[in-house]
Design a protein around this motif. Structure first.
Motif, PDB file in Angstrom:
ATOM      1  N   ARG A 281     -14.394  14.564   3.231  1.00 58.64           N
ATOM      2  CA  ARG A 281     -13.420  15.020   3.018  1.00 58.64           C
ATOM      3  C   ARG A 281     -12.717  16.671   2.948  1.00 58.64           C
ATOM      4  O   ARG A 281     -12.235  16.868   2.201  1.00 58.64           O
ATOM      5  CB  ARG A 281     -14.699  15.765   1.105  1.00 58.64           C
ATOM      6  N   ARG A 282     -12.562  16.481   3.926  1.00 58.44           N
ATOM      7  CA  ARG A 282     -11.774  17.499   4.992  1.00 58.44           C
ATOM      8  C   ARG A 282     -10.484  17.371   4.640  1.00 58.44           C
ATOM      9  O   ARG A 282      -9.694  16.013   4.970  1.00 58.44           O
ATOM     10  CB  ARG A 282     -12.739  17.602   5.783  1.00 58.44           C
ATOM     11  N   VAL A 283      -9.656  18.789   4.744  1.00 57.56           N
ATOM     12  CA  VAL A 283      -7.703  18.828   4.558  1.00 57.56           C
ATOM     13  C   VAL A 283      -7.698  19.416   5.403  1.00 57.56           C
ATOM     14  O   VAL A 283      -8.653  20.447   5.112  1.00 57.56           O
ATOM     15  CB  VAL A 283      -8.078  19.134   2.851  1.00 57.56           C
ATOM     16  N   ASP A 284      -7.090  18.763   6.308  1.00 54.23           N
ATOM     17  CA  ASP A 284      -6.503  19.759   7.823  1.00 54.23           C
ATOM     18  C   ASP A 284      -4.753  19.881   7.815  1.00 54.23           C
ATOM     19  O   ASP A 284      -4.699  20.736   8.036  1.00 54.23           O
ATOM     20  CB  ASP A 284      -6.996  19.433   9.075  1.00 54.23           C
ATOM     21  N   TYR A 285      -3.910  19.521   6.638  1.00 51.59           N
ATOM     22  CA  TYR A 285      -2.638  19.857   6.420  1.00 51.59           C
ATOM     23  C   TYR A 285      -1.879  19.362   4.721  1.00 51.59           C
ATOM     24  O   TYR A 285      -2.393  18.261   4.637  1.00 51.59           O
ATOM     25  CB  TYR A 285      -2.321  19.413   7.934  1.00 51.59           C
TER      26      TYR A 285
ATOM     27  N   ALA B  48       0.907  -1.316  -0.231  1.00 53.45           N
ATOM     28  CA  ALA B  48      -0.274  -0.036  -0.361  1.00 53.45           C
ATOM     29  C   ALA B  48       1.420   0.622  -0.320  1.00 53.45           C
ATOM     30  O   ALA B  48       1.703   1.252   0.169  1.00 53.45           O
ATOM     31  CB  ALA B  48      -0.902   0.059   1.368  1.00 53.45           C
ATOM     32  N   VAL B  49       0.418   2.393  -0.680  1.00 48.83           N
ATOM     33  CA  VAL B  49       0.894   3.553  -0.319  1.00 48.83           C
ATOM     34  C   VAL B  49      -0.197   4.647  -0.776  1.00 48.83           C
ATOM     35  O   VAL B  49      -0.987   4.577  -0.800  1.00 48.83           O
ATOM     36  CB  VAL B  49       1.278   3.728  -2.217  1.00 48.83           C
ATOM     37  N   ILE B  50       0.242   6.268   0.577  1.00 46.75           N
ATOM     38  CA  ILE B  50      -0.373   6.863   0.484  1.00 46.75           C
ATOM     39  C   ILE B  50       0.054   7.839  -0.051  1.00 46.75           C
ATOM     40  O   ILE B  50       0.832   8.000  -0.828  1.00 46.75           O
ATOM     41  CB  ILE B  50       0.077   7.221   1.837  1.00 46.75           C
ATOM     42  N   VAL B  51      -1.810   8.692  -0.493  1.00 45.09           N
ATOM     43  CA  VAL B  51      -1.391   9.691  -1.335  1.00 45.09           C
ATOM     44  C   VAL B  51      -1.574  10.686  -0.326  1.00 45.09           C
ATOM     45  O   VAL B  51      -2.958  10.875   0.485  1.00 45.09           O
ATOM     46  CB  VAL B  51      -2.302   9.386  -2.203  1.00 45.09           C
ATOM     47  N   GLY B  52      -0.865  11.505  -0.564  1.00 48.59           N
ATOM     48  CA  GLY B  52      -0.924  13.208   0.468  1.00 48.59           C
ATOM     49  C   GLY B  52      -1.279  14.282  -0.388  1.00 48.59           C
ATOM     50  O   GLY B  52      -1.873  13.998  -1.700  1.00 48.59           O
ATOM     51  N   SER B  53      -2.512  14.658   0.554  1.00 51.78           N
ATOM     52  CA  SER B  53      -3.152  15.671   0.107  1.00 51.78           C
ATOM     53  C   SER B  53      -2.042  16.999  -0.378  1.00 51.78           C
ATOM     54  O   SER B  53      -0.701  17.459   0.134  1.00 51.78           O
ATOM     55  CB  SER B  53      -3.801  16.975   1.197  1.00 51.78           C
ATOM     56  N   THR B  54      -2.045  17.772  -1.523  1.00 50.45           N
ATOM     57  CA  THR B  54      -1.404  18.879  -1.538  1.00 50.45           C
ATOM     58  C   THR B  54      -1.793  20.354  -1.730  1.00 50.45           C
ATOM     59  O   THR B  54      -1.040  21.540  -2.351  1.00 50.45           O
ATOM     60  CB  THR B  54      -1.678  19.130  -3.427  1.00 50.45           C
ATOM     61  N   ILE B  55      -2.758  20.562  -0.977  1.00 49.65           N
ATOM     62  CA  ILE B  55      -2.876  21.475  -0.064  1.00 49.65           C
ATOM     63  C   ILE B  55      -3.765  21.884   0.904  1.00 49.65           C
ATOM     64  O   ILE B  55      -3.367  20.153   2.167  1.00 49.65           O
ATOM     65  CB  ILE B  55      -4.561  21.936  -0.930  1.00 49.65           C
ATOM     66  N   PRO B  56      -3.228  22.849   2.136  1.00 48.65           N
ATOM     67  CA  PRO B  56      -2.887  22.663   3.506  1.00 48.65           C
ATOM     68  C   PRO B  56      -4.330  22.512   4.375  1.00 48.65           C
ATOM     69  O   PRO B  56      -4.783  22.059   4.960  1.00 48.65           O
ATOM     70  CB  PRO B  56      -2.123  23.615   4.109  1.00 48.65           C
ATOM     71  N   SER B  57      -5.696  23.398   3.501  1.00 52.83           N
ATOM     72  CA  SER B  57      -6.444  24.065   3.245  1.00 52.83           C
ATOM     73  C   SER B  57      -8.179  23.238   2.561  1.00 52.83           C
ATOM     74  O   SER B  57      -7.916  23.906   1.959  1.00 52.83           O
ATOM     75  CB  SER B  57      -6.762  24.626   4.959  1.00 52.83           C
TER      76      SER B  57
ATOM     77  N   GLY C 153       1.940  26.136   4.201  1.00 50.22           N
ATOM     78  CA  GLY C 153       2.322  25.031   5.458  1.00 50.22           C
ATOM     79  C   GLY C 153       3.427  23.917   4.828  1.00 50.22           C
ATOM     80  O   GLY C 153       3.204  22.420   5.844  1.00 50.22           O
ATOM     81  N   HIS C 154       3.840  23.682   4.413  1.00 43.79           N
ATOM     82  CA  HIS C 154       4.482  22.280   3.335  1.00 43.79           C
ATOM     83  C   HIS C 154       5.854  22.494   4.153  1.00 43.79           C
ATOM     84  O   HIS C 154       6.638  23.817   3.965  1.00 43.79           O
ATOM     85  CB  HIS C 154       4.675  22.837   1.864  1.00 43.79           C
ATOM     86  N   PHE C 155       7.246  21.275   4.688  1.00 40.28           N
ATOM     87  CA  PHE C 155       7.576  21.258   5.173  1.00 40.28           C
ATOM     88  C   PHE C 155       8.376  21.237   3.693  1.00 40.28           C
ATOM     89  O   PHE C 155       9.446  20.273   3.445  1.00 40.28           O
ATOM     90  CB  PHE C 155       7.580  20.199   6.089  1.00 40.28           C
ATOM     91  N   VAL C 156       9.510  22.257   3.794  1.00 43.83           N
ATOM     92  CA  VAL C 156      10.988  22.037   2.651  1.00 43.83           C
ATOM     93  C   VAL C 156      11.330  21.469   2.724  1.00 43.83           C
ATOM     94  O   VAL C 156      12.287  20.823   1.878  1.00 43.83           O
ATOM     95  CB  VAL C 156      11.204  23.362   2.426  1.00 43.83           C
TER      96      VAL C 156
END
Length: 732
Positions: free
Chosen positions: A95-99, A36-45, A654-657
């Motif tokens: 569907r909420r994105v929090d980070y 399994a591989v996670i797909v992460g959100s590309t927006i913070p909120s 909010g992205h860790f560079v």
């Protein structure tokens, strides 16, 4: 027979580790294993408007794509936590994105490569919202949490003095975001067998994982098994049950196959915790003789918008030094970022940077030696509770550390010590960490060959738990360590708490000691009741155990001979141990003194730590070699905190560079100087029946301020924000 406790024995699991035979969470083979591989959100909120998984689902080898389009069913509510210390996690239920980086889909395929490729094909559309970012930008919305780890956020002890202070410090100190970055990434292998779930998890708490999974999948706890035989570092980041573990179990249920989910290094910068940034105001007032009139410590730190975690940076200021008045407060701001979590010496590590830096500043204003200032303000009883210390050898730590370091040769004038053009600086600080214990249980079995198996459902996160518990059991049973096999990391074993808070040895060792004593008594009782034993009829109180033999006067019989005649598969015992009311009577802390030498290039601003001495009063030392390793490791981590560790955030997104070990710098061999660790003898009859204090976290406390104070001594430049990078030196 010589006792083994206290001796510098090699790790009993060392051969397994160096040969690669030690199995970590991602290394347990399973028939039909998929990935399994996670797909992460590309927006913070914001909100997910659509997850288009059509291309991913058509890709070779793909078995399933889980997303909020068809939320995977859970029996329990993720928002209902069994403990306020349990983090809120995102499990594709809405569907909420929090980070940024939040899981928005999980792809399952027959190989890791195919799962990774398919994950890149998942297209997610969002309705973005403006994020709340930046500690300073959100400062106006700061609020006081209701409590911090069940303690008040604000305290005030003593009364303000009308006396005019001879010296005062009132300064702001800052610490950055930091990430745990253990060598082993977070990983889970999940296996369903009907309504039974087994997870092999990289966790510091197998029972916490079991409890969370049982709740969310509607299973009785006995139907969930969590296994963690070896953990490749955690530093607090693996102490909580994070979302990827639950997602792995959800994926395995969806495809009816065992599933392995391993976070990439960049994914470990989102969703599995970090140390939050802090802004700390410390105000000190003192008389001419150095006696403190006031200690004020105000902390501002951040948490997420959907959960709450407070970095308790002011806790040590409540108990560290005697002062007429002590005031602490903690304030939080909510930001559109993942929730922070515990990181090695949470609170104490950043808090001591601020307090010990301020105390060094005060020493210069008073023209007083920094060690002497601390001795003058030594707290003979706990300033916060008023209780006596169970034991405290801090003054001896100052003396032993200073003597080993050569502190008396220090020229106090900043910039006065040089080696050619290189500036030399000497600095010091106090170290401390609370001494705690929890309830723990253990079982032990004498086997037919005369060896003993001991088991506790605790974890070894690299600290040497396998080894020291073998030593405790061996001494109580009168056996060489080689004849004891200690096992851990399985919820089918007697329960123990999370390996955090520096309480594992203090919790588990008393249970192991008790179960070993109970087993020893059972073995003796079996022998004296056995008509065929040379010890038949002997007084059990007069029977000794030594080197695997039962001895009564001139009569002797081995454990193995007794078992052979008895024809028993085993003789078994079970016991538990828990704290009594001693914590209500005494204040319990470990203490130490840290001394650092730095070499600073005056032209380039480059700082190198060239020497380090740490002296610690940590109660009874179970194994001098593993204990020294733990304290050296904490010091090295403190060196990283002082000079290089920083998770940089893009405050637009909010992205860790910093998202890998190329960007997030940790100390490597050339960065680490000679480190002398001194164990100051300390007998504590109250902390537990073995006199053990935890050592996993105290080593990092005081390191960063000792180095910062040394940098000031070398350069005359006071850096009040970490890390102490060359740009700050060159522009200050």
């Amino acid at each position: 027979m010589d006792k083994s406790v206290g001796k510098p024995l090699n790790r009993v699991d060392g051969r397994l580790k160096v040969t690669g035979a030690a199995k970590y969470a991602a290394e347990f083979p399973q028939e039909g294993l998929v990935y399994a591989v996670i797909v992460g959100s590309t927006i913070p909120s914001g909100t997910i408007t659509k997850v288009d998984a059509s291309a991913a689902e058509k890709a070779p080898g793909v078995l399933a794509v889980l997303s909020p389009e068809k939320p995977p069913k859970l029996a329990g509510d993720p928002a209902k936590r069994q403990s306020p210390l349990e983090p809120m996690v995102h499990l594709l239920q809405n569907r909420r994105v929090d980070y940024q980086g939040q899981p928005v889909a999980v792809v399952v395929a027959d190989t890791f490569e195919r799962a990774t490729h398919a994950a890149a094909l998942v297209k997610v559309q969002y309705q973005a919202e403006k994020p709340k970012l930046g500690l300073k930008a959100q400062k106006a919305q700061a609020y006081a949490p209701k409590h911090i780890i069940f303690r008040p956020p604000d305290t005030e002890h003593g009364k303000a003095s009308a006396e005019t202070p001879a010296a005062e410090v009132d300064a702001m100190y800052g610490t950055p975001f930091e990430h745990h970055n253990p060598m082993e990434p977070h990983a889970t292998t999940a296996v369903w067998e009907g309504e039974r779930l087994t997870v092999y998890d990289a966790t510091q708490g197998v029972f916490g994982v079991r409890s969370r999974l049982a709740q969310l999948f509607g299973l009785p706890p006995e139907n969930v098994r969590c296994i963690a035989k070896f953990v490749g570092g955690g530093f607090g980041g693996k102490g909580s049950g994070w979302g990827h573990t639950i997602l792995a179990a959800m994926a395995a249920k969806a495809v009816s196959k065992p599933v392995k989910l391993v976070l990439r290094r960049d994914q470990m910068f989102a969703g599995v915790g970090y140390r939050p940034e802090t802004e700390q105001r410390v105000q000190l007032k003192a008389r001419k003789d150095g006696k403190l009139l006031l200690v004020r410590h105000e902390t501002l730190t951040s948490t997420s918008t959907f959960d709450e975690f407070t970095e308790p940076a002011g806790f040590t200021s409540r108990m560290m030094y005697a002062s007429e008045q002590i005031i602490t407060s903690h304030r939080l701001v909510r930001t559109t970022m993942p929730t922070p979590t515990f990181m090695r010496a949470p609170g104490e590590s950043p808090g001591m940077f601020a307090l010990e830096s301020a105390l060094d500043e005060l020493a210069y204003k008073l023209n007083m030696d920094p060690v002497q200032l601390r001795i003058v303000n030594h707290a003979d009883t706990d300033p916060e509770s008023g209780r006596p210390w169970s034991s405290k050898s801090l003054k001896e730590c100052y003396r032993a550390g200073a003597e080993k370091f050569g502190w008396s040769k220090r020229n106090p004038m900043p910039g006065s010590m040089k080696d050619g053009r290189t500036l030399i600086g000497w600095g010091m600080a106090t170290a401390t960490y609370p001494t705690m214990r929890q309830k723990g249980a253990a079982k032990a079995s004498l086997l037919p060959d005369g060896t003993v198996a001991v088991a506790v459902g605790t974890q070894d996160i690299g600290t040497g738990t396998y080894t020291v518990m073998s030593q405790v059991a061996a001494d109580e049973l009168g056996l060489p360590v080689q004849k004891v096999r200690f096992d851990l990391g399985d919820t089918q074993m007697p329960e123990a708490p999370v390996s955090g808070g520096s309480w594992t040895s203090a919790t588990v060792a008393p249970a192991v000691k008790r179960v070993a004593a109970a087993l020893r008594d059972k073995i003796i009782a079996t022998a004296v009741a056995d008509a065929g034993s040379p010890l038949k009829g002997a007084d059990p109180k007069q029977v000794k155990v030594e080197n695997g033999d039962l001895i009564a006067g001139s009569k002797k019989e081995s454990f193995a001979a007794l078992m052979k005649r008895q024809k028993l598969p085993s003789i078994d015992a079970q016991a538990d141990a828990q704290p009594g009311d001693e914590m209500k009577k005494y204040a319990m802390h470990a203490f130490g003194a840290q001394f650092a030498e730095v070499r600073v290039d005056p032209d380039l601003g480059q700082v190198r730590v060239s020497r380090f001495v740490g002296a610690f009063g940590v109660g009874r030392v179970l194994n001098e070699k593993t204990a020294r390793s733990q304290l050296q490791g904490g010091i090295i981590m403190g060196l990283g905190m002082a000079l290089m560790e920083e998770s940089v955030v893009d405050e637009r997104t909010g992205h860790f560079v910093t998202k890998d070990l190329a960007d997030y710098h940790v100390p490597v061999n050339p960065d680490v100087p000679d480190i002398d660790v001194i164990f100051v003898p300390e007998n504590d009859p109250y902390v537990n029946e073995l006199g053990i204090k935890g050592i996993g976290e105290i080593g990092i406390t005081g390191v960063a301020p000792a180095i910062a104070n040394a940098v000031y001594h070398a350069t005359g430049k006071r850096l009040r924000t970490l890390p102490l990078t060359l740009d700050k030196l060159l522009t200050t």
